[in-house]
Design an enzyme around this catalytic site. Structure first.
Site, short mmCIF file in Angstrom:
data_model
loop_
_atom_site.label_atom_id
_atom_site.label_comp_id
_atom_site.label_asym_id
_atom_site.label_seq_id
_atom_site.Cartn_x
_atom_site.Cartn_y
_atom_site.Cartn_z
N CYS A 191 66.29 69.72 54.03
CA CYS A 191 65.48 70.18 55.16
C CYS A 191 65.66 71.66 55.43
O CYS A 191 64.92 72.24 56.23
CB CYS A 191 65.86 69.38 56.42
SG CYS A 191 65.37 67.65 56.37
N ARG A 221 64.29 50.70 59.78
CA ARG A 221 64.38 51.35 61.07
C ARG A 221 63.49 50.59 62.06
O ARG A 221 62.62 49.84 61.67
CB ARG A 221 63.95 52.81 60.96
CG ARG A 221 64.86 53.65 60.09
CD ARG A 221 64.16 54.91 59.62
NE ARG A 221 63.67 55.72 60.72
CZ ARG A 221 62.73 56.65 60.61
NH1 ARG A 221 62.17 56.90 59.43
NH2 ARG A 221 62.35 57.34 61.66
N ARG A 280 60.16 65.87 67.90
CA ARG A 280 60.76 64.72 67.24
C ARG A 280 60.29 63.46 67.94
O ARG A 280 59.61 63.49 68.96
CB ARG A 280 62.30 64.81 67.31
CG ARG A 280 62.92 65.98 66.55
CD ARG A 280 63.00 65.77 65.06
NE ARG A 280 63.55 64.46 64.72
CZ ARG A 280 64.85 64.16 64.77
NH1 ARG A 280 65.73 65.08 65.13
NH2 ARG A 280 65.27 62.96 64.44
N GLY A 281 60.66 62.31 67.41
CA GLY A 281 60.25 61.04 67.99
C GLY A 281 59.22 60.35 67.11
O GLY A 281 58.71 60.93 66.16
N ASN A 282 58.93 59.09 67.44
CA ASN A 282 57.97 58.36 66.61
C ASN A 282 56.55 58.86 66.86
O ASN A 282 56.29 59.67 67.74
CB ASN A 282 58.10 56.84 66.84
CG ASN A 282 57.75 56.42 68.26
OD1 ASN A 282 56.74 56.83 68.81
ND2 ASN A 282 58.58 55.59 68.86
N THR A 320 55.02 58.49 70.38
CA THR A 320 55.65 59.41 71.33
C THR A 320 55.09 60.81 71.18
O THR A 320 54.79 61.50 72.16
CB THR A 320 57.17 59.44 71.11
OG1 THR A 320 57.71 58.14 71.35
CG2 THR A 320 57.85 60.43 72.06
N ARG A 321 54.90 61.25 69.95
CA ARG A 321 54.35 62.59 69.72
C ARG A 321 52.91 62.69 70.20
O ARG A 321 52.50 63.70 70.79
CB ARG A 321 54.44 62.94 68.23
CG ARG A 321 55.85 62.95 67.69
CD ARG A 321 55.87 63.39 66.23
NE ARG A 321 57.13 63.04 65.59
CZ ARG A 321 57.53 63.54 64.42
NH1 ARG A 321 56.78 64.39 63.76
NH2 ARG A 321 58.68 63.17 63.89
N LYS A 334 59.18 60.22 51.00
CA LYS A 334 59.39 61.62 51.34
C LYS A 334 60.67 61.83 52.15
O LYS A 334 61.18 62.95 52.22
CB LYS A 334 58.20 62.18 52.10
CG LYS A 334 58.01 61.65 53.51
CD LYS A 334 56.77 62.25 54.16
CE LYS A 334 56.56 61.75 55.58
NZ LYS A 334 57.62 62.16 56.52
N ASP A 335 61.20 60.76 52.74
CA ASP A 335 62.43 60.86 53.52
C ASP A 335 63.69 60.61 52.69
O ASP A 335 64.80 60.72 53.22
CB ASP A 335 62.41 59.85 54.68
CG ASP A 335 61.36 60.19 55.73
OD1 ASP A 335 60.98 61.38 55.83
OD2 ASP A 335 60.93 59.28 56.46
N ARG A 361 58.24 73.13 56.03
CA ARG A 361 57.14 73.21 55.04
C ARG A 361 55.80 73.36 55.75
O ARG A 361 54.97 74.21 55.37
CB ARG A 361 57.15 71.93 54.19
CG ARG A 361 55.95 71.80 53.24
CD ARG A 361 55.93 70.42 52.60
NE ARG A 361 55.82 69.35 53.57
CZ ARG A 361 54.69 68.94 54.13
NH1 ARG A 361 53.55 69.52 53.80
NH2 ARG A 361 54.68 67.95 54.99
N ARG A 362 55.57 72.56 56.76
CA ARG A 362 54.31 72.64 57.49
C ARG A 362 54.21 73.94 58.27
O ARG A 362 53.15 74.56 58.35
CB ARG A 362 54.17 71.44 58.43
CG ARG A 362 53.92 70.12 57.69
CD ARG A 362 54.08 68.92 58.60
NE ARG A 362 53.71 67.68 57.91
CZ ARG A 362 54.09 66.47 58.31
NH1 ARG A 362 54.85 66.33 59.39
NH2 ARG A 362 53.71 65.40 57.64
N SER A 409 58.70 70.31 60.74
CA SER A 409 58.79 70.52 59.30
C SER A 409 58.66 72.00 58.95
O SER A 409 57.63 72.63 59.24
CB SER A 409 57.69 69.72 58.58
OG SER A 409 57.48 70.20 57.27
N THR A 431 55.34 70.77 65.11
CA THR A 431 55.84 70.18 63.88
C THR A 431 57.26 70.68 63.66
O THR A 431 57.54 71.87 63.83
CB THR A 431 54.99 70.53 62.65
OG1 THR A 431 55.65 70.07 61.47
CG2 THR A 431 54.76 72.03 62.53
N SER A 488 61.36 51.94 64.30
CA SER A 488 60.14 52.61 64.72
C SER A 488 58.93 51.79 64.29
O SER A 488 58.98 51.05 63.30
CB SER A 488 60.05 54.01 64.10
OG SER A 488 59.73 53.93 62.73
#
Length: 310
Positions: free
Chosen positions: A243, A12, A150-152, A155-156, A84-85, A132-133, A130, A128, A14
């Site tokens: 997800c 990718r 969302r975003g890299n 960006t976050r 994890k992805d 899970r989080r 997620s 977040t 990113s």
């Protein structure tokens, strides 16, 4: 080992994905004198669709699809992923190998307002996407408001610095790899706070019948990482993790003793079902299956049965 043609790594675009791909490329060059390695950057649907959650658009597998197509069409030889992805079940014809030593598995609390989630003011917003989080955060502080982001990574962080929200949770490993470890205010650590399955580990995906690539990456496989991730992913495979339902796991290996904590969250009630078991290092799949069955027996079967359908 020398290769007549370069090894092409699909990745990718990113900054974190490029760092990870180059990290593996460097390790390959060091392991095989004279080996040429090239990156093949590309965009994925997971990177392009940023206005909806991953669960809503098809899950983390969207980060892999275009890379897998490039490998299948022989425009690339392998892809580097954050493990994890990687979905619990691979597409037919592909193989997966954990490479290099696993990094920090913990989640990172990042904020300009507080040093720990416990110190945030009532009703503060935490970013977040997620599940899970979100569930673990709500178990810790039910008053906090979780917002999707969302975003890299950069960006976050920029959104956080513009005060779009009060805090966010990211992976410690990703921040460290980008040289942003100083942004971590607190590490959220196992067993109280469980990470995503195989968080902190890197994986190489390649064609299952490509013996050349299998041989080239063999020196990069880390035994400790491989065993721990095998147990966590075996658990996730039985649970058919996606997800849609929060699933967490953390395995530790000390000598021949393998320990695995597992959890499944219920987004409807906020409940988190947890279990723990000990097994042998030479049977990580068996331990993963045992923990998964214990979770199902404890009520995870009802949570999974009620997951959203497409």
């Amino acid at each position: 080992m020398r290769a007549a043609t370069p090894v092409r790594i699909a990745t990718r675009r990113s900054p974190l994905a490029l760092w990870q791909a180059e990290h593996v490329a460097t390790a390959l060059r060091q392991a095989h004198s004279g080996l040429a390695v090239e990156l093949v950057p590309m965009s994925t649907r997971g990177d392009e669709i940023l206005d909806r959650s991953l669960a809503a658009i098809g899950g983390k597998g969207l980060f892999l699809k275009e890379l897998e197509i490039a490998i299948r069409e022989r425009r690339a030889d392998l892809a580097v992923h954050s493990m994890k992805d990687v979905p619990a079940t691979l597409e037919a014809g592909f193989a997966l190998a954990p490479v290099l030593e696993r990094a920090d598995v913990a989640d990172a609390f990042v904020s300009n307002l507080a040093a720990h989630p416990a110190e945030l003011p009532p009703g503060a917003t935490v970013a977040t996407s997620s599940l899970r989080r979100q569930l673990q955060l709500r178990a810790l502080r039910p008053d906090l408001v979780c917002v999707d982001v969302r975003g890299n990574v950069n960006t976050r962080l920029a959104k956080l610095d513009r005060r779009a929200f009060d805090a966010m949770i990211l992976a410690c490993a990703g921040l460290a790899r980008l040289g942003l470890g100083a942004r971590i205010r607190a590490r959220l650590t196992p067993p109280d706070w469980l990470p995503a399955v195989a968080q902190g580990a890197l994986a190489v995906e390649f064609r299952a019948d490509d013996a050349r690539i299998r041989d080239l990456i063999a020196p990069l496989v880390d035994r400790n990482t491989a065993i721990r991730c095998a147990a966590e992913r075996a658990m996730n495979a039985v649970l058919e993790g996606s997800c849609d339902v929060p699933i967490a796991a953390h395995a530790t290996l000390v000598g021949d003793r393998l320990e695995l904590h597992g959890a499944v969250g219920d987004p409807a009630s906020g409940a988190i079902i947890r279990t723990f078991a000990i097994g042998a290092a030479d049977a990580p799949d068996e331990l993963g299956h045992r923990v998964a069955r214990a979770l199902l027996d404890a009520g995870a079967d009802r949570v999974l049965a009620n997951r959203p359908t497409a």
